[in-house]
Design a protein around this motif. Structure first.
Motif, PDB file in Angstrom:
ATOM      1  N   MET A   1       0.834  -1.182   0.000  1.00  0.00           N
ATOM      2  CA  MET A   1       0.000   0.000   0.000  1.00  0.00           C
ATOM      3  C   MET A   1       0.878   1.244   0.000  1.00  0.00           C
ATOM      4  O   MET A   1       1.793   1.360   0.806  1.00  0.00           O
ATOM      5  CB  MET A   1      -0.901   0.014   1.234  1.00  0.00           C
ATOM      6  N   GLU A   2       0.568   2.150  -0.899  1.00  0.00           N
ATOM      7  CA  GLU A   2       1.349   3.373  -1.029  1.00  0.00           C
ATOM      8  C   GLU A   2       0.900   4.407  -0.004  1.00  0.00           C
ATOM      9  O   GLU A   2      -0.286   4.569   0.277  1.00  0.00           O
ATOM     10  CB  GLU A   2       1.176   3.956  -2.439  1.00  0.00           C
ATOM     11  N   THR A   3       1.883   5.108   0.561  1.00  0.00           N
ATOM     12  CA  THR A   3       1.616   6.199   1.494  1.00  0.00           C
ATOM     13  C   THR A   3       1.981   7.505   0.816  1.00  0.00           C
ATOM     14  O   THR A   3       3.076   7.653   0.286  1.00  0.00           O
ATOM     15  CB  THR A   3       2.457   6.053   2.778  1.00  0.00           C
ATOM     16  N   ILE A   4       1.062   8.443   0.827  1.00  0.00           N
ATOM     17  CA  ILE A   4       1.294   9.779   0.270  1.00  0.00           C
ATOM     18  C   ILE A   4       1.252  10.769   1.424  1.00  0.00           C
ATOM     19  O   ILE A   4       0.287  10.780   2.199  1.00  0.00           O
ATOM     20  CB  ILE A   4       0.211  10.137  -0.767  1.00  0.00           C
ATOM     21  N   ILE A   5       2.281  11.597   1.542  1.00  0.00           N
ATOM     22  CA  ILE A   5       2.285  12.650   2.555  1.00  0.00           C
ATOM     23  C   ILE A   5       2.026  13.963   1.842  1.00  0.00           C
ATOM     24  O   ILE A   5       2.683  14.297   0.858  1.00  0.00           O
ATOM     25  CB  ILE A   5       3.618  12.687   3.325  1.00  0.00           C
ATOM     26  N   ARG A   6       1.037  14.699   2.362  1.00  0.00           N
ATOM     27  CA  ARG A   6       0.658  15.962   1.738  1.00  0.00           C
ATOM     28  C   ARG A   6       0.291  16.977   2.806  1.00  0.00           C
ATOM     29  O   ARG A   6       0.024  16.629   3.957  1.00  0.00           O
ATOM     30  CB  ARG A   6      -0.518  15.754   0.791  1.00  0.00           C
ATOM     31  N   LYS A   7       0.292  18.227   2.398  1.00  0.00           N
ATOM     32  CA  LYS A   7      -0.149  19.308   3.275  1.00  0.00           C
ATOM     33  C   LYS A   7      -1.625  19.094   3.604  1.00  0.00           C
ATOM     34  O   LYS A   7      -2.410  18.711   2.739  1.00  0.00           O
ATOM     35  CB  LYS A   7       0.040  20.645   2.537  1.00  0.00           C
ATOM     36  N   ALA A   8      -1.989  19.322   4.843  1.00  0.00           N
ATOM     37  CA  ALA A   8      -3.383  19.160   5.243  1.00  0.00           C
ATOM     38  C   ALA A   8      -4.247  20.267   4.649  1.00  0.00           C
ATOM     39  O   ALA A   8      -3.757  21.339   4.291  1.00  0.00           O
ATOM     40  CB  ALA A   8      -3.496  19.179   6.763  1.00  0.00           C
ATOM     41  N   LYS A   9      -5.534  19.967   4.555  1.00  0.00           N
ATOM     42  CA  LYS A   9      -6.543  20.929   4.113  1.00  0.00           C
ATOM     43  C   LYS A   9      -7.576  21.056   5.228  1.00  0.00           C
ATOM     44  O   LYS A   9      -7.694  20.167   6.071  1.00  0.00           O
ATOM     45  CB  LYS A   9      -7.219  20.432   2.829  1.00  0.00           C
ATOM     46  N   ARG A  10      -8.339  22.137   5.182  1.00  0.00           N
ATOM     47  CA  ARG A  10      -9.375  22.331   6.208  1.00  0.00           C
ATOM     48  C   ARG A  10     -10.284  21.113   6.317  1.00  0.00           C
ATOM     49  O   ARG A  10     -10.665  20.703   7.408  1.00  0.00           O
ATOM     50  CB  ARG A  10     -10.214  23.573   5.883  1.00  0.00           C
ATOM     51  N   GLU A  11     -10.619  20.533   5.169  1.00  0.00           N
ATOM     52  CA  GLU A  11     -11.555  19.405   5.191  1.00  0.00           C
ATOM     53  C   GLU A  11     -10.971  18.124   5.798  1.00  0.00           C
ATOM     54  O   GLU A  11     -11.683  17.130   5.965  1.00  0.00           O
ATOM     55  CB  GLU A  11     -12.138  19.137   3.805  1.00  0.00           C
ATOM     56  N   ASP A  12      -9.698  18.138   6.165  1.00  0.00           N
ATOM     57  CA  ASP A  12      -9.091  16.996   6.849  1.00  0.00           C
ATOM     58  C   ASP A  12      -9.380  17.010   8.351  1.00  0.00           C
ATOM     59  O   ASP A  12      -8.993  16.085   9.072  1.00  0.00           O
ATOM     60  CB  ASP A  12      -7.567  16.985   6.643  1.00  0.00           C
ATOM     61  N   ALA A  13     -10.048  18.050   8.838  1.00  0.00           N
ATOM     62  CA  ALA A  13     -10.265  18.214  10.278  1.00  0.00           C
ATOM     63  C   ALA A  13     -10.945  17.010  10.921  1.00  0.00           C
ATOM     64  O   ALA A  13     -10.486  16.508  11.951  1.00  0.00           O
ATOM     65  CB  ALA A  13     -11.059  19.484  10.559  1.00  0.00           C
ATOM     66  N   GLU A  14     -12.029  16.532  10.326  1.00  0.00           N
ATOM     67  CA  GLU A  14     -12.813  15.436  10.934  1.00  0.00           C
ATOM     68  C   GLU A  14     -11.976  14.170  11.134  1.00  0.00           C
ATOM     69  O   GLU A  14     -12.142  13.470  12.131  1.00  0.00           O
ATOM     70  CB  GLU A  14     -14.036  15.114  10.076  1.00  0.00           C
ATOM     71  N   ALA A  15     -11.078  13.885  10.198  1.00  0.00           N
ATOM     72  CA  ALA A  15     -10.240  12.684  10.313  1.00  0.00           C
ATOM     73  C   ALA A  15      -8.987  12.930  11.145  1.00  0.00           C
ATOM     74  O   ALA A  15      -8.513  12.032  11.843  1.00  0.00           O
ATOM     75  CB  ALA A  15      -9.839  12.200   8.917  1.00  0.00           C
ATOM     76  N   SER A  56      -3.336  24.437  13.480  1.00  0.00           N
ATOM     77  CA  SER A  56      -3.966  24.804  12.215  1.00  0.00           C
ATOM     78  C   SER A  56      -3.580  23.806  11.119  1.00  0.00           C
ATOM     79  O   SER A  56      -2.478  23.243  11.133  1.00  0.00           O
ATOM     80  CB  SER A  56      -3.494  26.199  11.801  1.00  0.00           C
ATOM     81  N   PHE A  57      -4.474  23.653  10.169  1.00  0.00           N
ATOM     82  CA  PHE A  57      -4.161  22.822   9.002  1.00  0.00           C
ATOM     83  C   PHE A  57      -2.902  23.321   8.298  1.00  0.00           C
ATOM     84  O   PHE A  57      -2.204  22.564   7.636  1.00  0.00           O
ATOM     85  CB  PHE A  57      -5.355  22.795   8.028  1.00  0.00           C
ATOM     86  N   LEU A  58      -2.575  24.608   8.452  1.00  0.00           N
ATOM     87  CA  LEU A  58      -1.387  25.172   7.801  1.00  0.00           C
ATOM     88  C   LEU A  58      -0.092  24.593   8.358  1.00  0.00           C
ATOM     89  O   LEU A  58       0.938  24.621   7.688  1.00  0.00           O
ATOM     90  CB  LEU A  58      -1.362  26.697   7.955  1.00  0.00           C
ATOM     91  N   ASN A  59      -0.124  24.063   9.579  1.00  0.00           N
ATOM     92  CA  ASN A  59       1.060  23.477  10.217  1.00  0.00           C
ATOM     93  C   ASN A  59       0.983  21.958  10.253  1.00  0.00           C
ATOM     94  O   ASN A  59       1.726  21.322  10.984  1.00  0.00           O
ATOM     95  CB  ASN A  59       1.192  24.008  11.655  1.00  0.00           C
ATOM     96  N   THR A  60       0.082  21.404   9.474  1.00  0.00           N
ATOM     97  CA  THR A  60      -0.206  19.974   9.549  1.00  0.00           C
ATOM     98  C   THR A  60      -0.001  19.298   8.193  1.00  0.00           C
ATOM     99  O   THR A  60      -0.311  19.864   7.154  1.00  0.00           O
ATOM    100  CB  THR A  60      -1.669  19.769  10.025  1.00  0.00           C
ATOM    101  N   TYR A  61       0.516  18.084   8.263  1.00  0.00           N
ATOM    102  CA  TYR A  61       0.663  17.223   7.094  1.00  0.00           C
ATOM    103  C   TYR A  61      -0.074  15.929   7.404  1.00  0.00           C
ATOM    104  O   TYR A  61      -0.128  15.501   8.562  1.00  0.00           O
ATOM    105  CB  TYR A  61       2.140  16.919   6.820  1.00  0.00           C
TER     106      TYR A  61
END
Length: 189
Positions: A1-15, A56-61
């Protein structure tokens, strides 16, 4: 399974928020000014979607596997922490009507891993290590420096992982009255 690391977005909050709360435990009460889990969760989701605090999502991956948030990294510099925490203190003080102080978690000049956590469903796939390596690469790409984190003294498995990845315990630390180790890894450019 591939893992992708990306900058978080606001809509990632719930997860992302439940994972962050699991990782930081009682510190989530200090960060939100709330004491009940549902209120802490709602306030944390609010903070995650804002731009001026440490969570904040801005400091989150996020690490994604199979299109799902499998892990979370909250990461910023010590210099950013000063402003982010001042903003949070102001917000929480206004909310509570009393002066709120956020415990310092990093030393000047460090890149700080505030939170690294993997969803239980995806543990054992090296996602935590990938997130830590990602943080190290960001430091390298920015000319190198000290990468730090705090770990609760009783989390022996996490301490072993951090040691294996080159982090050294440099001093004891206290957050919300609880004992932690402040661990640092020097990263070259």
């Amino acid at each position: 399974m591939e893992t992708i690391i990306r900058k978080a977005k606001r809509e990632d909050a719930e997860a992302s928020v439940p994972l962050i709360m699991e990782a930081i435990g009682d510190i989530s009460m200090q960060m939100t000014g709330e004491t009940e889990e549902s209120a802490i969760t709602q306030e944390f989701i609010h903070l995650f979607t804002q731009t001026s605090n440490r969570h904040s999502f801005l400091n989150t991956y996020v690490a994604e596997m199979e299109g799902q948030v499998a892990g979370v990294l909250v990461f910023y510099t010590a210099e950013q922490a000063v402003t982010l925490d001042a903003n949070l203190e102001k917000y929480l003080s206004a909310k509570s009507g009393t002066q709120v102080t956020i415990d310092k978690e990093t030393l000047p000049g460090e890149w700080y891993i505030d939170t690294v956590v993997v969803d239980p469903t995806y543990r054992g796939h090296g996602i935590g290590t990938k997130l830590l390596n990602f943080a190290e690469q960001v430091v390298k790409n920015n000319g190198g420096g000290k990468l730090s984190l705090n770990v609760e003294t009783e989390k022996e498995a996490a301490i072993r992982l951090y040691n294996r990845l080159g982090f050294e315990n440099v001093c004891p630390w206290t957050i919300i009255g609880e004992p932690f180790y402040h661990m640092v890894k020097t990263v070259g450019p």
